[in-house]
Every structure is written in structure tokens, then in C-alpha cells.
Design a protein around this motif. Sequence first.
Motif, PDB file in Angstrom:
ATOM      1  N   TYR A   1       2.639  -2.581  -3.867  1.00 44.67           N
ATOM      2  CA  TYR A   1       1.242  -2.860  -3.551  1.00 44.67           C
ATOM      3  C   TYR A   1       0.505  -1.522  -3.502  1.00 44.67           C
ATOM      4  O   TYR A   1       0.797  -0.673  -2.653  1.00 44.67           O
ATOM      5  CB  TYR A   1       1.139  -3.586  -2.211  1.00 44.67           C
ATOM      6  CG  TYR A   1       1.848  -4.926  -2.208  1.00 44.67           C
ATOM      7  CD1 TYR A   1       1.165  -6.099  -2.524  1.00 44.67           C
ATOM      8  CD2 TYR A   1       3.207  -5.011  -1.903  1.00 44.67           C
ATOM      9  CE1 TYR A   1       1.819  -7.330  -2.525  1.00 44.67           C
ATOM     10  CE2 TYR A   1       3.867  -6.234  -1.906  1.00 44.67           C
ATOM     11  CZ  TYR A   1       3.169  -7.388  -2.220  1.00 44.67           C
ATOM     12  OH  TYR A   1       3.818  -8.602  -2.230  1.00 44.67           O
ATOM     13  N   HIS A   2      -0.427  -1.337  -4.419  1.00 40.49           N
ATOM     14  CA  HIS A   2      -1.163  -0.076  -4.525  1.00 40.49           C
ATOM     15  C   HIS A   2      -2.487  -0.187  -3.770  1.00 40.49           C
ATOM     16  O   HIS A   2      -3.289  -1.088  -4.032  1.00 40.49           O
ATOM     17  CB  HIS A   2      -1.428   0.258  -5.994  1.00 40.49           C
ATOM     18  CG  HIS A   2      -0.176   0.519  -6.779  1.00 40.49           C
ATOM     19  ND1 HIS A   2       0.304   1.785  -7.031  1.00 40.49           N
ATOM     20  CD2 HIS A   2       0.711  -0.344  -7.356  1.00 40.49           C
ATOM     21  CE1 HIS A   2       1.426   1.698  -7.745  1.00 40.49           C
ATOM     22  NE2 HIS A   2       1.689   0.420  -7.956  1.00 40.49           N
ATOM     23  N   MET A   3      -2.688   0.739  -2.838  1.00 38.48           N
ATOM     24  CA  MET A   3      -3.887   0.711  -2.002  1.00 38.48           C
ATOM     25  C   MET A   3      -4.554   2.078  -1.975  1.00 38.48           C
ATOM     26  O   MET A   3      -3.923   3.094  -2.281  1.00 38.48           O
ATOM     27  CB  MET A   3      -3.511   0.317  -0.566  1.00 38.48           C
ATOM     28  CG  MET A   3      -2.959  -1.076  -0.416  1.00 38.48           C
ATOM     29  SD  MET A   3      -2.484  -1.420   1.295  1.00 38.48           S
ATOM     30  CE  MET A   3      -0.843  -0.731   1.344  1.00 38.48           C
ATOM     31  N   SER A   4      -5.800   2.085  -1.587  1.00 41.29           N
ATOM     32  CA  SER A   4      -6.511   3.355  -1.403  1.00 41.29           C
ATOM     33  C   SER A   4      -6.965   3.459   0.046  1.00 41.29           C
ATOM     34  O   SER A   4      -7.531   2.517   0.601  1.00 41.29           O
ATOM     35  CB  SER A   4      -7.717   3.441  -2.342  1.00 41.29           C
ATOM     36  OG  SER A   4      -8.593   2.354  -2.133  1.00 41.29           O
ATOM     37  N   TYR A   5      -6.655   4.603   0.655  1.00 39.90           N
ATOM     38  CA  TYR A   5      -7.091   4.887   2.016  1.00 39.90           C
ATOM     39  C   TYR A   5      -8.282   5.848   1.920  1.00 39.90           C
ATOM     40  O   TYR A   5      -8.136   6.970   1.410  1.00 39.90           O
ATOM     41  CB  TYR A   5      -5.973   5.549   2.818  1.00 39.90           C
ATOM     42  CG  TYR A   5      -4.813   4.647   3.208  1.00 39.90           C
ATOM     43  CD1 TYR A   5      -4.738   3.325   2.788  1.00 39.90           C
ATOM     44  CD2 TYR A   5      -3.782   5.135   4.012  1.00 39.90           C
ATOM     45  CE1 TYR A   5      -3.674   2.514   3.149  1.00 39.90           C
ATOM     46  CE2 TYR A   5      -2.712   4.335   4.383  1.00 39.90           C
ATOM     47  CZ  TYR A   5      -2.658   3.022   3.947  1.00 39.90           C
ATOM     48  OH  TYR A   5      -1.603   2.223   4.307  1.00 39.90           O
ATOM     49  N   PRO A   6      -9.462   5.450   2.382  1.00 41.79           N
ATOM     50  CA  PRO A   6     -10.644   6.314   2.253  1.00 41.79           C
ATOM     51  C   PRO A   6     -10.586   7.532   3.181  1.00 41.79           C
ATOM     52  O   PRO A   6     -10.158   7.429   4.334  1.00 41.79           O
ATOM     53  CB  PRO A   6     -11.798   5.389   2.637  1.00 41.79           C
ATOM     54  CG  PRO A   6     -11.182   4.329   3.489  1.00 41.79           C
ATOM     55  CD  PRO A   6      -9.781   4.147   2.995  1.00 41.79           C
TER      56      PRO A   6
ATOM     57  N   LEU B   1      -7.435   4.167   8.171  1.00 40.11           N
ATOM     58  CA  LEU B   1      -6.442   3.154   7.831  1.00 40.11           C
ATOM     59  C   LEU B   1      -7.139   1.802   7.705  1.00 40.11           C
ATOM     60  O   LEU B   1      -7.736   1.313   8.667  1.00 40.11           O
ATOM     61  CB  LEU B   1      -5.355   3.095   8.909  1.00 40.11           C
ATOM     62  CG  LEU B   1      -4.192   2.138   8.653  1.00 40.11           C
ATOM     63  CD1 LEU B   1      -3.401   2.562   7.418  1.00 40.11           C
ATOM     64  CD2 LEU B   1      -3.273   2.071   9.870  1.00 40.11           C
ATOM     65  N   PRO B   2      -7.102   1.204   6.513  1.00 39.31           N
ATOM     66  CA  PRO B   2      -7.783  -0.084   6.312  1.00 39.31           C
ATOM     67  C   PRO B   2      -7.332  -1.144   7.318  1.00 39.31           C
ATOM     68  O   PRO B   2      -6.233  -1.086   7.860  1.00 39.31           O
ATOM     69  CB  PRO B   2      -7.370  -0.466   4.887  1.00 39.31           C
ATOM     70  CG  PRO B   2      -7.081   0.833   4.219  1.00 39.31           C
ATOM     71  CD  PRO B   2      -6.459   1.691   5.279  1.00 39.31           C
TER      72      PRO B   2
ATOM     73  N   LEU C   1      -6.679  -7.329   2.253  1.00 42.49           N
ATOM     74  CA  LEU C   1      -6.854  -6.014   1.625  1.00 42.49           C
ATOM     75  C   LEU C   1      -7.544  -6.144   0.266  1.00 42.49           C
ATOM     76  O   LEU C   1      -8.369  -5.306  -0.111  1.00 42.49           O
ATOM     77  CB  LEU C   1      -5.496  -5.327   1.467  1.00 42.49           C
ATOM     78  CG  LEU C   1      -4.828  -4.846   2.763  1.00 42.49           C
ATOM     79  CD1 LEU C   1      -3.368  -4.488   2.513  1.00 42.49           C
ATOM     80  CD2 LEU C   1      -5.572  -3.644   3.347  1.00 42.49           C
ATOM     81  N   GLN C   2      -7.194  -7.211  -0.449  1.00 40.43           N
ATOM     82  CA  GLN C   2      -7.866  -7.461  -1.735  1.00 40.43           C
ATOM     83  C   GLN C   2      -9.345  -7.771  -1.518  1.00 40.43           C
ATOM     84  O   GLN C   2     -10.216  -7.254  -2.228  1.00 40.43           O
ATOM     85  CB  GLN C   2      -7.182  -8.620  -2.470  1.00 40.43           C
ATOM     86  CG  GLN C   2      -5.823  -8.268  -3.051  1.00 40.43           C
ATOM     87  CD  GLN C   2      -5.114  -9.475  -3.644  1.00 40.43           C
ATOM     88  OE1 GLN C   2      -5.148 -10.571  -3.071  1.00 40.43           O
ATOM     89  NE2 GLN C   2      -4.461  -9.289  -4.781  1.00 40.43           N
ATOM     90  N   ASP C   3      -9.615  -8.605  -0.524  1.00 42.53           N
ATOM     91  CA  ASP C   3     -11.007  -8.963  -0.227  1.00 42.53           C
ATOM     92  C   ASP C   3     -11.820  -7.740   0.187  1.00 42.53           C
ATOM     93  O   ASP C   3     -13.028  -7.658  -0.079  1.00 42.53           O
ATOM     94  CB  ASP C   3     -11.064 -10.013   0.889  1.00 42.53           C
ATOM     95  CG  ASP C   3     -10.530 -11.369   0.443  1.00 42.53           C
ATOM     96  OD1 ASP C   3     -10.390 -11.575  -0.781  1.00 42.53           O
ATOM     97  OD2 ASP C   3     -10.236 -12.207   1.320  1.00 42.53           O
ATOM     98  N   ALA C   4     -11.136  -6.776   0.830  1.00 40.57           N
ATOM     99  CA  ALA C   4     -11.821  -5.561   1.281  1.00 40.57           C
ATOM    100  C   ALA C   4     -11.956  -4.533   0.162  1.00 40.57           C
ATOM    101  O   ALA C   4     -12.579  -3.477   0.355  1.00 40.57           O
ATOM    102  CB  ALA C   4     -11.064  -4.954   2.462  1.00 40.57           C
ATOM    103  N   GLY C   5     -11.368  -4.833  -0.998  1.00 44.82           N
ATOM    104  CA  GLY C   5     -11.452  -3.916  -2.131  1.00 44.82           C
ATOM    105  C   GLY C   5     -10.555  -2.702  -2.001  1.00 44.82           C
ATOM    106  O   GLY C   5     -10.729  -1.706  -2.715  1.00 44.82           O
ATOM    107  N   VAL C   6      -9.579  -2.786  -1.118  1.00 48.20           N
ATOM    108  CA  VAL C   6      -8.685  -1.655  -0.854  1.00 48.20           C
ATOM    109  C   VAL C   6      -7.414  -1.745  -1.690  1.00 48.20           C
ATOM    110  O   VAL C   6      -6.904  -0.740  -2.184  1.00 48.20           O
ATOM    111  CB  VAL C   6      -8.334  -1.599   0.656  1.00 48.20           C
ATOM    112  CG1 VAL C   6      -7.281  -0.545   0.924  1.00 48.20           C
ATOM    113  CG2 VAL C   6      -9.582  -1.332   1.479  1.00 48.20           C
TER     114      VAL C   6
END
Length: 368
Positions: free
Chosen positions: A102-107, A150-151, A228-233
Amino acid sequence: EEGKSRYDLGREKFLEETWKWKEEYADFIRSQWAKLGLGLDYSRERFTLDEGLSKAVREVFVKLYEKGLIYRGEYIINWDPATKTALSDIEVIYKDVQGAFYHMSYPLTDGSGSIEIATTRPETMLGDTAVAVHPEDERYKHLIGKTVILPITNREIPIVGDDYVDMEFGSGAVKITPAHDPNDFELGNRHNLERILVMNEDGTMNENALQYQGMDRFECRKKLVKDLQDAGVLFKIEDHMHSVGHSERSGAVVEPYLSTQWFVRMQPLADAAIELQKKEEKVNFVPDRFEKTYLHWMENIRDWCISRQLWWGHRIPAWYHKETGELHVGLEAPEDSENWEQDTDVLDTWFSSALWPFSTMGWPDVTA
């Protein structure tokens, strides 16, 4: 057979019933031996929990404790959520399982961008306390010391530099969850990171998992991924076949879990074994290629978790004072035993099995 758990029975009743079961099947085994024509001297019969053998177990435990080779501490262990007990490494069976990355981005907290991480266990991100990068990685070295958000949790966590990170793997940035991964635990110790446990002993999510509290860990994974998908992360899910540990006892997926347990300090023992292999009286392996396997094992050994959250077995000879919490380790309970409570855990069966050649011959008593 009755559909009851050990918790329904309570410890004393459970042990009483287990002893009955043991005697029933021991008699059955003896009758099978008789049918095979075996004439055995049953005065020499030994059972793991005989008093003589139990005495040997207590003796070794106390001696190793006094030498500093047994200790009680907090560490990442193999946890079976079904039986709610720690497992040794050899009680974990690895199976190839179709999972996902699962690939995510932490702002970044300062709004200057984001950092990409990937995980096979997204539910553990709720316990992340850092993102790690290699200190020599040109892509990220300028970010060390900064923080990300952290999302879902909106917690601010640091970006740390550590040589453990493989610059060539994935994005080169790693989420760090010290309470749910052994490597992250060690890295967390080096950087003094907080340990946030997000699961209960039964594999459900705890209060640190926020709105996912009470969910099964895999149910949480599905819901969290959607959120997380809904949040665009979460921007990519990549199929990934990987080896997953399962409990030899229950078949449940093993959880790396932060827990207070009893351990044998293995490094001094392994060092002595390695030194022996350099001498003339070393152990000779047949075929000799297995010496390399043995040495690799010794050189990479971890402390052995010897406590089990079970009731059937050799109970750990440690007592805690009911008021002060003082620890007493000994062959017997303190004299004012009414003021002390014995540790509820039992020892890994291999702790007593390893003593079998000595304990069955009467050790530690002098019998010859």
C-alpha cells in the motif's frame, strides 16, 4: 469437548482437567506399548511435570537469572492473537500469502511537499512514530529533522536518518512503528522514539487506533485503506506475494507485538559456542557444510523469549510483592507467601525439554 475455554474453567479447574486428560492418555499409551510386547520398568518412567524435573527447571532458571542471563523486559515478540500467547521463532510457520503493498504519501508539516512510504500492514500506521531515511540519501537528507503529519491521526512525527534504511528499496523512506515491528523497535531505541501499541492481545484494535477501536485487525485494514483512499493519501495498491508467519498452535497470522516477557540473554551463550568452533575440541558436523549454517545462526541469534501466557507447563519461579511490586526469583516462594503473587506465565516447553538428559537422571540432586 464441552465447548468451554480455559477462561471459562479458571486456572485451577483447567489444570485439574488437564491432569485427568494426561493420565487417561498416558494409560492408553502404556496399553499400546503392552500390546507391542514391550516389558518396561515403569518405576523409571518420567513425565515433564514430575517434581524432580520441575526442580531441575527451577534450578536452572534461578541460576541463569542470578548470572544475568535471564531477564524480564519489553520487546517485540511473536504474538498469537488466537491463543493470546507469545511464541518462539520455531513455533512460527511461514507461508506465502498474496498480499499487497500500500503506497501512501505523508505530507510534510511545513507544506513543502510529501514523502512516499509503502507497507504491507497499513493498520500499523496508526502507531507510526517516525519516518526513516538513509542519512546519505540525496533525495531526503535535507528533510532529516523535519516532520510529517501522519494521515488519519493528524499526529506530527519526525523524519530521522538511519543506516538501517535501504536506499534502493521502494521509495527509500520507511514508516517506523516501534511497537509492531522488530526492526522498527531497534531503530526506535536508537532514536528514542515513542512506542504506540495499536492492538489488543486478541488482534482487535485498541484505543490508540482511534475510530477503528474494537475492529479486528484485518477488518480495520479494509476500512482504513478506504479512508486513506478517500483522503487522497493512498495512491497505489500493488499486488505482492510475501511470506507471512502463522502460529504453529492455532494457524492464526502471527503479530509482531510489543510485550513484557521473560527472555534468555543469548549473545553470551552464542559467543561461547562460536569460540568453541575455533578450537580443536569443536563440534564436528556431518556433512561439514552445516557448520556454516550453525555459525550463521549463532552470529545472528536474538534473545529467546521463554515466557508463555498459558497455564499448562512449568510456572515461572518469580513472585511479585502485592504492595510494593518487588520481584523475587527463587526456588521457592518467599516465607510470607500470602503477600506475594506468583508470575502467571509458564515457560516455553523447550526450556524444560533441553534439560531432559540431565533432569531424567536426577539432576540437580546427586544420584550416583
